[in-house]
Design a protein around this motif. Structure first.
Motif, PDB file in Angstrom:
ATOM      1  N   MET A 186       0.824  -1.206   0.000  1.00 14.63           N
ATOM      2  CA  MET A 186       0.000   0.000   0.000  1.00 14.63           C
ATOM      3  C   MET A 186       0.863   1.262   0.000  1.00 14.63           C
ATOM      4  SD  MET A 186      -2.837  -1.439   2.672  1.00 14.63           S
ATOM      5  CE  MET A 186      -3.432   0.163   3.172  1.00 14.63           C
ATOM      6  N   LEU A 187       1.948   1.226   0.765  1.00 12.00           N
ATOM      7  CA  LEU A 187       2.849   2.377   0.799  1.00 12.00           C
ATOM      8  C   LEU A 187       3.480   2.628  -0.569  1.00 12.00           C
ATOM      9  CD1 LEU A 187       4.827   2.175   4.172  1.00 12.00           C
ATOM     10  CD2 LEU A 187       3.257   3.981   3.424  1.00 12.00           C
ATOM     11  N   MET A 188       3.886   1.557  -1.221  1.00 10.07           N
ATOM     12  CA  MET A 188       4.494   1.718  -2.538  1.00 10.07           C
ATOM     13  C   MET A 188       3.484   2.221  -3.562  1.00 10.07           C
ATOM     14  SD  MET A 188       7.256  -1.418  -2.806  1.00 10.07           S
ATOM     15  CE  MET A 188       6.130  -2.729  -2.315  1.00 10.07           C
ATOM     16  N   ALA A 189       2.254   1.751  -3.463  1.00 10.47           N
ATOM     17  CA  ALA A 189       1.214   2.237  -4.376  1.00 10.47           C
ATOM     18  C   ALA A 189       0.940   3.714  -4.121  1.00 10.47           C
ATOM     19  CB  ALA A 189      -0.060   1.415  -4.197  1.00 10.47           C
ATOM     20  N   ALA A 190       0.877   4.105  -2.839  1.00  9.06           N
ATOM     21  CA  ALA A 190       0.562   5.488  -2.487  1.00  9.06           C
ATOM     22  C   ALA A 190       1.661   6.462  -2.899  1.00  9.06           C
ATOM     23  CB  ALA A 190       0.312   5.598  -0.988  1.00  9.06           C
ATOM     24  N   ALA A 191       2.843   5.941  -3.211  1.00 11.52           N
ATOM     25  CA  ALA A 191       3.938   6.799  -3.658  1.00 11.52           C
ATOM     26  C   ALA A 191       3.795   7.214  -5.115  1.00 11.52           C
ATOM     27  CB  ALA A 191       5.275   6.093  -3.447  1.00 11.52           C
ATOM     28  N   LYS A 192       2.897   6.564  -5.832  1.00  7.85           N
ATOM     29  CA  LYS A 192       2.689   6.903  -7.240  1.00  7.85           C
ATOM     30  C   LYS A 192       1.897   8.204  -7.340  1.00  7.85           C
ATOM     31  CE  LYS A 192       2.580   2.006  -8.554  1.00  7.85           C
ATOM     32  NZ  LYS A 192       3.864   2.000  -9.276  1.00  7.85           N
ATOM     33  N   PRO A 193       2.178   9.026  -8.334  1.00  5.90           N
ATOM     34  CA  PRO A 193       1.510  10.331  -8.428  1.00  5.90           C
ATOM     35  C   PRO A 193       0.014  10.250  -8.711  1.00  5.90           C
ATOM     36  CG  PRO A 193       2.864   9.906 -10.372  1.00  5.90           C
ATOM     37  CD  PRO A 193       3.203   8.837  -9.389  1.00  5.90           C
ATOM     38  N   HIS A 194      -0.460   9.133  -9.249  1.00  9.97           N
ATOM     39  CA  HIS A 194      -1.879   9.007  -9.575  1.00  9.97           C
ATOM     40  C   HIS A 194      -2.648   8.188  -8.542  1.00  9.97           C
ATOM     41  CE1 HIS A 194       0.358   5.701 -11.423  1.00  9.97           C
ATOM     42  NE2 HIS A 194      -0.705   4.954 -11.203  1.00  9.97           N
ATOM     43  N   VAL A 195      -2.025   7.919  -7.390  1.00  9.64           N
ATOM     44  CA  VAL A 195      -2.685   7.170  -6.318  1.00  9.64           C
ATOM     45  C   VAL A 195      -2.634   8.000  -5.039  1.00  9.64           C
ATOM     46  CG1 VAL A 195      -2.684   5.092  -4.891  1.00  9.64           C
ATOM     47  CG2 VAL A 195      -2.102   4.931  -7.324  1.00  9.64           C
ATOM     48  N   GLU A 196      -3.804   8.239  -4.453  1.00  7.29           N
ATOM     49  CA  GLU A 196      -3.903   8.936  -3.170  1.00  7.29           C
ATOM     50  C   GLU A 196      -4.550   7.991  -2.162  1.00  7.29           C
ATOM     51  OE1 GLU A 196      -2.600  11.711  -2.508  1.00  7.29           O
ATOM     52  OE2 GLU A 196      -2.349  12.753  -4.417  1.00  7.29           O
ATOM     53  N   TYR A 275       4.606  -4.878  13.536  1.00  7.50           N
ATOM     54  CA  TYR A 275       5.284  -5.929  12.782  1.00  7.50           C
ATOM     55  C   TYR A 275       6.801  -5.837  12.861  1.00  7.50           C
ATOM     56  CZ  TYR A 275       0.580  -6.579  11.106  1.00  7.50           C
ATOM     57  OH  TYR A 275      -0.768  -6.797  11.050  1.00  7.50           O
ATOM     58  N   GLY A 276       7.316  -4.832  13.582  1.00 11.09           N
ATOM     59  CA  GLY A 276       8.737  -4.754  13.848  1.00 11.09           C
ATOM     60  C   GLY A 276       9.622  -4.676  12.631  1.00 11.09           C
ATOM     61  N   CYS A 277       9.152  -3.983  11.617  1.00  8.29           N
ATOM     62  CA  CYS A 277       9.958  -3.902  10.408  1.00  8.29           C
ATOM     63  C   CYS A 277       9.933  -2.485   9.858  1.00  8.29           C
ATOM     64  CB  CYS A 277       9.488  -4.880   9.345  1.00  8.29           C
ATOM     65  SG  CYS A 277       7.891  -4.479   8.642  1.00  8.29           S
ATOM     66  N   PRO A 278      10.987  -2.082   9.172  1.00 12.25           N
ATOM     67  CA  PRO A 278      11.008  -0.746   8.569  1.00 12.25           C
ATOM     68  C   PRO A 278      10.131  -0.710   7.337  1.00 12.25           C
ATOM     69  CG  PRO A 278      12.981  -1.948   7.954  1.00 12.25           C
ATOM     70  CD  PRO A 278      12.247  -2.808   8.959  1.00 12.25           C
ATOM     71  N   PRO A 279       9.629   0.470   6.960  1.00 18.48           N
ATOM     72  CA  PRO A 279       8.831   0.598   5.747  1.00 18.48           C
ATOM     73  C   PRO A 279       9.719   0.477   4.517  1.00 18.48           C
ATOM     74  CG  PRO A 279       9.276   2.753   6.660  1.00 18.48           C
ATOM     75  CD  PRO A 279       9.801   1.737   7.649  1.00 18.48           C
ATOM     76  N   PRO A 280       9.131   0.306   3.334  1.00 19.79           N
ATOM     77  CA  PRO A 280       9.923   0.209   2.108  1.00 19.79           C
ATOM     78  C   PRO A 280      10.579   1.540   1.798  1.00 19.79           C
ATOM     79  CG  PRO A 280       7.611   0.418   1.570  1.00 19.79           C
ATOM     80  CD  PRO A 280       7.694   0.264   3.068  1.00 19.79           C
ATOM     81  N   PRO A 281      11.657   1.532   1.007  1.00 19.62           N
ATOM     82  CA  PRO A 281      12.288   2.794   0.617  1.00 19.62           C
ATOM     83  C   PRO A 281      11.349   3.591  -0.274  1.00 19.62           C
ATOM     84  CG  PRO A 281      13.175   0.966  -0.665  1.00 19.62           C
ATOM     85  CD  PRO A 281      12.316   0.370   0.407  1.00 19.62           C
ATOM     86  N   PRO A 282      11.537   4.917  -0.347  1.00 22.91           N
ATOM     87  CA  PRO A 282      10.686   5.736  -1.211  1.00 22.91           C
ATOM     88  C   PRO A 282      10.719   5.252  -2.644  1.00 22.91           C
ATOM     89  CG  PRO A 282      12.027   7.116   0.223  1.00 22.91           C
ATOM     90  CD  PRO A 282      12.538   5.711   0.367  1.00 22.91           C
ATOM     91  N   SER A 283       9.569   5.314  -3.313  1.00 24.08           N
ATOM     92  CA  SER A 283       9.483   4.876  -4.704  1.00 24.08           C
ATOM     93  C   SER A 283      10.091   5.915  -5.623  1.00 24.08           C
ATOM     94  CB  SER A 283       8.013   4.634  -5.077  1.00 24.08           C
ATOM     95  OG  SER A 283       7.883   4.389  -6.462  1.00 24.08           O
ATOM     96  N   ASN A 284      10.728   5.428  -6.713  1.00 22.68           N
ATOM     97  CA  ASN A 284      11.284   6.318  -7.717  1.00 22.68           C
ATOM     98  C   ASN A 284      10.389   6.421  -8.940  1.00 22.68           C
ATOM     99  OD1 ASN A 284      13.660   6.905  -6.251  1.00 22.68           O
ATOM    100  ND2 ASN A 284      14.551   4.947  -6.891  1.00 22.68           N
ATOM    101  N   ASP A 285       9.152   5.911  -8.823  1.00 27.28           N
ATOM    102  CA  ASP A 285       8.237   5.968  -9.968  1.00 27.28           C
ATOM    103  C   ASP A 285       7.995   7.404 -10.345  1.00 27.28           C
ATOM    104  OD1 ASP A 285       7.998   3.278 -10.121  1.00 27.28           O
ATOM    105  OD2 ASP A 285       6.216   3.161  -8.866  1.00 27.28           O
ATOM    106  N   PRO A 286       7.882   7.693 -11.652  1.00 25.27           N
ATOM    107  CA  PRO A 286       7.629   9.065 -12.082  1.00 25.27           C
ATOM    108  C   PRO A 286       6.220   9.488 -11.701  1.00 25.27           C
ATOM    109  CG  PRO A 286       7.523   7.557 -13.949  1.00 25.27           C
ATOM    110  CD  PRO A 286       8.008   6.766 -12.781  1.00 25.27           C
TER     111      PRO A 286
END
Length: 286
Positions: A186-196, A275-286
């Motif tokens: 979900m975090l990676m999807a939300a990093a896309k410019p067309h997903v809020e 869940y004791g884990c770090p979030p994914p790195p920021p997405s580089n998607d345009p």
């Protein structure tokens, strides 16, 4: 040389697709191994596709269509085959979804289907359909996750999702990794410019959409519709007056929800604290 096994293309849509692949392959003068080498798969995988024992997913179908120069013929065949993997009551909505330019969705109990990982979807279908076979489960999961293709490509659909905070709090599946991977997705999807993505906090209290999930679809060439989903079916609403009513309630939810930035922060903190884990790195998607 053994004669190729005969396959009736009328037996199923998967058989029709397999027959098309074989016809196009033979038209190029290729063996199954020749085609496999061009696809970076095994000859056994090509045979499975041609015999309809294990149909391809969407990505592999796209590769087949390109390599075999099928001019979208295989992609169209895959679409119709995949459509039948959805419940009959869902197909009218799925057809509308594919032609929409904007989706606004409120999710109250489950992560929206268009944002579900394969593991999350499999856990959901396994609980909802006790005794389901592995093959049937695979088809349902593929049908569910294939809808995410609407969010990719040169002209993706715009998605705005409001998700109830309870979805983040509820354990899901038999392994923590299912929900951990889902939140990361979900975090990676939300990093896309067309997903809020916005989270509706518990403190927001009661609201007009508590009865269940609601989807609003907008189109470039027809009036907007609302879709009301239930546990055993769904309803497509086309009345302009009713659609406007749901749109107004949705606008209210957006105001009462955390901002997109605050929502992403809440998902990150949930990943760390539960869940004791770090979030994914920021997405580089345009």
């Amino acid at each position: 040389m053994a004669r190729p096994k005969e396959l009736d293309p009328r037996a199923s849509l998967a058989a029709a697709l397999g027959s098309q692949v074989r016809r196009l392959r033979e038209g190029h003068g290729w063996t199954q191994q020749d085609l496999a080498d061009r696809l970076y798969v095994s000859a056994t995988r090509v045979a499975q596709i041609e015999l309809a024992t294990d149909p391809p997913n969407e990505a592999l179908t796209q590769d087949l269509d390109r390599v075999l120069e099928a001019a979208d013929e295989l992609n169209v065949a895959w679409f119709h085959m995949n459509r039948l993997n959805h419940p009959s009551w869902l197909r009218p909505y799925v057809d509308l979804e594919r032609s929409a330019c904007r989706m606004r969705k409120y999710a109250v109990q489950l992560v929206p289907g268009i944002l579900q990982t394969a593991e999350y979807a499999a856990a959901l279908f396994s609980v909802g359909q006790p005794g389901i076979t592995d093959d049937a489960l695979k088809r349902l999961v593929e049908a569910r996750t294939s809808r995410q293709s609407l969010l990719t490509g040169p002209d993706p659909m715009h998605l705005w999702a409001v998700i109830d905070e309870t979805i983040l709090m509820r354990p899901f599946g038999d392994d923590d990794s299912i929900m951990r991977d889902q939140l990361n997705h979900m975090l990676m999807a939300a990093a896309k410019p067309h997903v809020e993505l916005q989270i509706l906090p518990l403190e927001a209290g009661h609201h007009g959409m508590m009865d269940g999930p609601v989807t609003l679809l907008e189109f470039p060439d027809r009036p907007s519709i609302a879709y009301l989903a239930g546990t055993a079916g769904g309803e497509v609403v086309e009345s302009a007056h009713t659609v406007k009513k749901y749109a107004t309630m949705y606008d209210r939810l957006m105001v009462d929800s955390l901002s997109p930035e605050e929502s992403r922060d809440l998902i990150r903190s949930t990943l760390k604290e539960r869940y004791g884990c770090p979030p994914p790195p920021p997405s580089n998607d345009p």
